[in-house]
Write a protein that holds these residues in place. Sequence first.
Motif, PDB file in Angstrom:
ATOM      1  N   ALA A 124     -17.666   4.871  -4.738  1.00  0.00           N
ATOM      2  CA  ALA A 124     -18.316   4.795  -6.052  1.00  0.00           C
ATOM      3  C   ALA A 124     -17.634   5.742  -7.038  1.00  0.00           C
ATOM      4  CB  ALA A 124     -19.802   5.142  -5.918  1.00  0.00           C
ATOM      5  N   VAL A 125     -17.243   6.910  -6.543  1.00  0.00           N
ATOM      6  CA  VAL A 125     -16.552   7.866  -7.414  1.00  0.00           C
ATOM      7  C   VAL A 125     -15.231   7.275  -7.897  1.00  0.00           C
ATOM      8  CG1 VAL A 125     -15.370  10.097  -7.490  1.00  0.00           C
ATOM      9  CG2 VAL A 125     -17.615   9.915  -6.404  1.00  0.00           C
ATOM     10  N   GLN A 126     -14.507   6.681  -6.979  1.00  0.00           N
ATOM     11  CA  GLN A 126     -13.208   6.106  -7.357  1.00  0.00           C
ATOM     12  C   GLN A 126     -13.383   4.965  -8.354  1.00  0.00           C
ATOM     13  OE1 GLN A 126     -10.351   5.615  -4.029  1.00  0.00           O
ATOM     14  NE2 GLN A 126     -11.923   6.583  -2.771  1.00  0.00           N
ATOM     15  N   ALA A 127     -14.400   4.145  -8.108  1.00  0.00           N
ATOM     16  CA  ALA A 127     -14.655   3.037  -9.040  1.00  0.00           C
ATOM     17  C   ALA A 127     -15.004   3.602 -10.408  1.00  0.00           C
ATOM     18  CB  ALA A 127     -15.792   2.164  -8.510  1.00  0.00           C
ATOM     19  N   GLY A 128     -15.794   4.668 -10.411  1.00  0.00           N
ATOM     20  CA  GLY A 128     -16.188   5.279 -11.676  1.00  0.00           C
ATOM     21  C   GLY A 128     -14.986   5.833 -12.438  1.00  0.00           C
ATOM     22  N   LEU A 129     -14.103   6.491 -11.715  1.00  0.00           N
ATOM     23  CA  LEU A 129     -12.911   7.050 -12.360  1.00  0.00           C
ATOM     24  C   LEU A 129     -12.064   5.944 -12.964  1.00  0.00           C
ATOM     25  CD1 LEU A 129     -11.875   9.807  -9.783  1.00  0.00           C
ATOM     26  CD2 LEU A 129     -12.781  10.149 -12.081  1.00  0.00           C
TER      27      LEU A 129
END
Length: 434
Positions: A251-256
């Motif tokens: 989710a963090v990577q998608a957010g970035l």
Amino acid sequence: MSGPSPNPRRPEGTYDVLPVPHGSQPEERLAGWLALESAVRSVCARYGYQEIRPPLFEHTSLFAKSTGEVTDIVEKEMFTVPSRGEGDSYTFRPEITPGAIRLLIENRLFQQKAFWKVWYWGPNFRYERPQKGRYRQFVQMGVEAVGSHDPLLDVETMAVYAEILRLVGVMKFDVRINTMGCPACRGGYREALRAFLEPHLASYCGNCRRRFERNVLRVLDCKVPEDARRNESAPAIADQVCAGCRAHFEAVQAGLRSVGLAFAVDKKIVRGLDYYTRTVYEFASPLLGAQNALVGGGRYDTLVASMGGPDVGAVGFAAGAERVLLAMRESGRPAAGLPPPDFFAVAADEAARGEIFLAAQTMRAAGLSGDLDYERRSVKAQMRAANKTGARYAVFIGAEELARRAVKIKRMEGGDEGVMSLDEAIRVIKGETR
RNA sequence: GUACCCGUAGCUCAGCCUGGUUAGAGCACCUGGUUGUGGCCCAGGGUGUCGCGGGUUCAAAUCCCGUCGGGUACCCCA
């Protein structure tokens, strides 16, 4: 017997901030500090972070328990002083996160609301050998979002920092992220890593053998080329975390990606502090020397509860201001100085000195900024001083003006002059007339 | 803690290797260039325990030893 006493010197690893350019150290120039601090302030405000100011020192046990007993910071870098007659000693903060969390808990802020976004700015102290971008007293700014497990906050804190960097003209930086897992899955990983290392342990450097015993994860941080090469094939924690941690990391990577912040997953990042869980990240500058980390941050979902607060997630970062200043200089964008003063008041003769001082006072009271000569120097010298301060106007009083109860003002750029009352002059200098 | 580099004017530095006239440059700073006016220009001004202590020498900024301070790197991190 020992001759004249030596001049006073600043302690090793400290620096002075001066109002004028001096030498070549950017951290010694006030202008850079003002630009950086105002950027920090404005970005934090825009993102809804509120400033907190914990004290410069805390009980030593605070750091031992939160930062971690076996970290370098606690083992050998703290400035600790005895507290007279009381149990615990005091330690000048080596980082601010523990104090920030302590502040939230001690003041019962979680009773007011369950979620807080705070930021801080101020000096920290670590007893280390100084080098480029590293001081014994250094300024860190940081943010903490406390009270949520939302991966969007991991992303937001990184976005905040990226925005601060861009605002001060530092456009080049590399973002690397990793996941450290959580207490539920980290134990298993530790075992796997130990199993991998054990057979070749003898060929690792002494430091790594020590780390193997005390904090295996840190072996992955080794900079010795041979060790680093062997570590390439070590199991990566990111590959072995539990489903929850994996989902969070993704989710963090998608957010970035969604906010357009370029990053790389670096499975070798292992933060040096004990409290990190799940996301960890670093921004590094290709413009700096060995100390190229512009920020270090990550999630610490167990710290708040372990300090006696509610069992809530949290994420934050800490950035070294001196390194940003260095990167600002390397980026070639000079920090704008303060705006020039409005006036320089000139006494055209000795009799006018008293009057010129009062005129300056009146102008200052009216909100104008400016200065005057205090050494009874010639008009020529006063004008040179006026020019040097960059004042927009020179304001004269001499025999003529005294007689007419007036002042003469001269616009420094262009040189046009005019005689008028002081009130009128103030309006002109303020730009309220014409 | 370890290694390497550095310490001459307010700043940046030259001079040191191949000891020897009053220790220099640029910038900065100060004064003056006539009546009460800046920048640019011109004329003048050195503002210095050559980090400190000792040694070698007729003679040390220069060579040797020690010491203090600073920088960079290792380590670790911000």
